[in-house]
Design an enzyme around this catalytic site. Sequence first.
Site, PDB file in Angstrom:
ATOM      1  N   ARG A 110      39.884  10.663  35.482  1.00  0.00           N
ATOM      2  CA  ARG A 110      38.421  10.613  35.382  1.00  0.00           C
ATOM      3  C   ARG A 110      37.906   9.286  35.941  1.00  0.00           C
ATOM      4  O   ARG A 110      38.537   8.231  35.765  1.00  0.00           O
ATOM      5  CB  ARG A 110      38.031  10.731  33.910  1.00  0.00           C
ATOM      6  CG  ARG A 110      36.549  10.822  33.614  1.00  0.00           C
ATOM      7  CD  ARG A 110      35.970  12.117  34.067  1.00  0.00           C
ATOM      8  NE  ARG A 110      34.702  12.427  33.418  1.00  0.00           N
ATOM      9  CZ  ARG A 110      33.903  13.404  33.857  1.00  0.00           C
ATOM     10  NH1 ARG A 110      34.221  14.138  34.899  1.00  0.00           N
ATOM     11  NH2 ARG A 110      32.770  13.661  33.227  1.00  0.00           N
ATOM     12  N   THR A 400      32.101  20.860  41.491  1.00  0.00           N
ATOM     13  CA  THR A 400      33.464  21.046  40.973  1.00  0.00           C
ATOM     14  C   THR A 400      34.277  22.222  41.510  1.00  0.00           C
ATOM     15  O   THR A 400      33.740  23.214  41.972  1.00  0.00           O
ATOM     16  CB  THR A 400      33.441  21.093  39.434  1.00  0.00           C
ATOM     17  OG1 THR A 400      32.734  19.963  38.968  1.00  0.00           O
ATOM     18  CG2 THR A 400      34.793  21.095  38.800  1.00  0.00           C
ATOM     19  N   GLU A 420      31.298  15.848  40.655  1.00  0.00           N
ATOM     20  CA  GLU A 420      30.176  16.094  39.743  1.00  0.00           C
ATOM     21  C   GLU A 420      29.141  17.027  40.368  1.00  0.00           C
ATOM     22  O   GLU A 420      29.424  18.175  40.562  1.00  0.00           O
ATOM     23  CB  GLU A 420      29.533  14.788  39.278  1.00  0.00           C
ATOM     24  CG  GLU A 420      29.001  14.807  37.843  1.00  0.00           C
ATOM     25  CD  GLU A 420      27.983  15.893  37.526  1.00  0.00           C
ATOM     26  OE1 GLU A 420      28.332  16.822  36.771  1.00  0.00           O
ATOM     27  OE2 GLU A 420      26.837  15.798  37.970  1.00  0.00           O
ATOM     28  N   ASP A 440      27.293  11.967  33.975  1.00  0.00           N
ATOM     29  CA  ASP A 440      27.777  12.746  32.826  1.00  0.00           C
ATOM     30  C   ASP A 440      27.626  11.966  31.511  1.00  0.00           C
ATOM     31  O   ASP A 440      27.901  12.489  30.434  1.00  0.00           O
ATOM     32  CB  ASP A 440      29.246  13.153  33.019  1.00  0.00           C
ATOM     33  CG  ASP A 440      29.361  14.492  33.734  1.00  0.00           C
ATOM     34  OD1 ASP A 440      28.322  15.097  34.031  1.00  0.00           O
ATOM     35  OD2 ASP A 440      30.487  14.937  34.002  1.00  0.00           O
ATOM     36  N   SER A 465      33.430  14.757  29.831  1.00  0.00           N
ATOM     37  CA  SER A 465      33.487  15.890  30.755  1.00  0.00           C
ATOM     38  C   SER A 465      33.526  17.193  29.978  1.00  0.00           C
ATOM     39  O   SER A 465      33.711  17.203  28.756  1.00  0.00           O
ATOM     40  CB  SER A 465      34.746  15.754  31.615  1.00  0.00           C
ATOM     41  OG  SER A 465      34.978  16.921  32.352  1.00  0.00           O
ATOM     42  N   SER A 466      33.365  18.286  30.708  1.00  0.00           N
ATOM     43  CA  SER A 466      33.562  19.626  30.123  1.00  0.00           C
ATOM     44  C   SER A 466      34.702  20.361  30.816  1.00  0.00           C
ATOM     45  O   SER A 466      34.933  21.538  30.562  1.00  0.00           O
ATOM     46  CB  SER A 466      32.303  20.468  30.277  1.00  0.00           C
ATOM     47  OG  SER A 466      31.229  19.846  29.638  1.00  0.00           O
ATOM     48  N   GLY A 487      31.517  24.506  36.874  1.00  0.00           N
ATOM     49  CA  GLY A 487      30.316  24.996  36.195  1.00  0.00           C
ATOM     50  C   GLY A 487      29.727  24.071  35.151  1.00  0.00           C
ATOM     51  O   GLY A 487      29.010  24.527  34.260  1.00  0.00           O
ATOM     52  N   GLY A 488      30.030  22.759  35.230  1.00  0.00           N
ATOM     53  CA  GLY A 488      29.436  21.823  34.270  1.00  0.00           C
ATOM     54  C   GLY A 488      29.825  22.207  32.857  1.00  0.00           C
ATOM     55  O   GLY A 488      30.924  22.696  32.603  1.00  0.00           O
TER      56      GLY A 488
HETATM   57  N1  GLU Z   1      30.887  16.633  35.885  1.00  0.00           N
HETATM   58  C1  GLU Z   1      31.174  17.841  35.183  1.00  0.00           C
HETATM   59  C2  GLU Z   1      32.157  17.599  34.071  1.00  0.00           C
HETATM   60  O1  GLU Z   1      32.954  16.713  34.159  1.00  0.00           O
HETATM   61  C3  GLU Z   1      31.732  18.867  36.078  1.00  0.00           C
HETATM   62  C4  GLU Z   1      30.711  19.392  36.963  1.00  0.00           C
HETATM   63  C5  GLU Z   1      30.922  20.840  37.202  1.00  0.00           C
HETATM   64  O2  GLU Z   1      31.778  21.436  36.690  1.00  0.00           O
HETATM   65  O3  GLU Z   1      30.216  21.449  37.954  1.00  0.00           O
HETATM   66  O4  GLU Z   1      32.147  18.301  33.116  1.00  0.00           O
END
Ligand code: GLU
Length: 579
Positions: A110, A400, A420, A440, A465-466, A487-488
């Site tokens: 990360r 991502t 991101e 984030d 993060s997710s 997908g965030g």
């Molecule tokens: N920055 C996001 C994360 O770390 C990922 C972005 C995405 O999945 O589109 O959770």
Amino acid sequence: MLIRLFVAILLAFASVDALAQDRPNAPEIATKTSKVQTAMGSKFMVVTAHPDATKAAYDILNKGGTAADAAIAAQMVLGLVEPQSSGIGGGAFIVYYDAVQGKLFSIDGRETTPIVASPYLFTKDDGKAMGFYDAANGGRSVGTPGLLRALEKLHGWQGKAPWRDLFQPAIKLAEKGFTVSHRLQKSLQKEASRFEADTQAKIYFFPDTTRSIEGGARKVNQDYAATLNHIADNGAASFYNGPLALNLVEKVRKNKKVGMLSIEDMTEYQAKERMPVCGGYRGYKICSMGQPSSGALTLLNTLGILEHFDLRSMGKDNLQSWHIIAEASRLAFADRNYYMADPDFVKTPDTLLLDPLYLKSRAALIQHKSPMQDVRHGVPAGWVASISQAQDASVKPPGTTHMSIVDGYGNILSMTSSIENAFGSRIMVDGYLLNNQLTDFAFVPNDKNGNPKANRVEGGKRPRSSMSPTIIFDPENKPFMVIGSAGGSRIIGFVLQRIISVIDWDMDIAQALAAPHIVHRGKKLELESSGVDMAEPLKDFGHPVLVGEMNSGLTAIHFKNGQMTGAADPRRDGTAMGR
Ligand code: GLU
């Protein structure tokens, strides 16, 4: 069909809000096709978000390379052909199963915050949060990229092929030209103005001033080829020291939105080995990425609550099933938003949140007849707070990529990689894009009462993060599934839904990936347009509902009867190849 269409049109105009409102101008679009691309194999399998990357990995696996080798080759290609999503200017999380040792490990690559950054990095003079793109575009949002240090560690532990060789497929494509995908072209629509601050990026993506590069056209990237050649010959360290690092730092610091990244941030950067977080679900062992990703803990917290409900008998077409999944997700997201952050900076309850008694008490909050009025974080047994904390439910537009690989030795890799937002900070240096991963973090460090948010900005810290790179073992402890997505913060729901679809509802992996997304991140139930027939009933049941497209990027491998099926999300360009 006609009825579905009619309902969709009605909903577009009527009572259910459109999802687009939730992500203004998010450029990383879902380019939907109707078919899930699959491949079968018994020896090895790779699924990535782009055919060129899948092919590069396949060739390595076919020559006896490991999943680690294949991932490096695929990732270098992705940085060229899918530059909007991931690359050496970003970071990644890797969950890996070493079949020889029967050992599972994870690597945290990360991004880190510049050491001099303050908690007010993304607040305006009045103390309020900046707008997302104000913060994201430009130098301010760039964290120290972690991808290459993570891959170097992985290769040191698990690589068989020479490091140098793994860069050759990408170098060749960058020098000779690759075919621009229609997805990349579409992602660039409405982007021209966001690239104004960076000439290199602007010229690369918009050679004709306002018209972007076109889908189907050939494109070379000699700068990227030269960068990869340098790293191939001199190792990952040459990215963090020397000319490449100096160019990167200069680019960030000279940007109109001045970033604070320094050469010391680069030289000090370390990828970290972390314990993967595993939990049980209906006899299966589900392992994913721990903090600073909230992926594993939120996923397993939700599943642990759902174990108290018989989703199998209720079935996938049952309103109650989706009501309960939504409620479990709401409870898990309340814990996520309150507690989860970089564990090297913040004391968090971590796996106390997965304690079976705690999860039972959370499950008991769910009512069958209506949604809970007020969902708050819980307090697991054994947790002593060191600071008072505050919720950070911020939702960011996503980018991502995810890849799932099984090699000929039985090793398994699940890696989610990201810059991101699509196109990251929109800064390009030496042929690759820099991340905006620092967005984030919580933009405002404290809540109204002055309580600090666990995920506030701090120098050297990694943003929450997710990402949820996941490997699942069956009740006999044999590999069962590899999965992850882009997908965030929806990633967690995308992966959750497929685990339930396969384990509880016996769907095959292709059906599971194609099924319309239904996700709850704490505020509203989000449904993909193709699943719209559930929208009105769920709304009538009392759930606030949003309908629209969702930009997932699932890739998965499912093991069954000695065979593997690889499957790529039909919403993107991904492919599976195996033997
Ligand atoms: N920055 C996001 C994360 O770390 C990922 C972005 C995405 O999945 O589109 O959770």
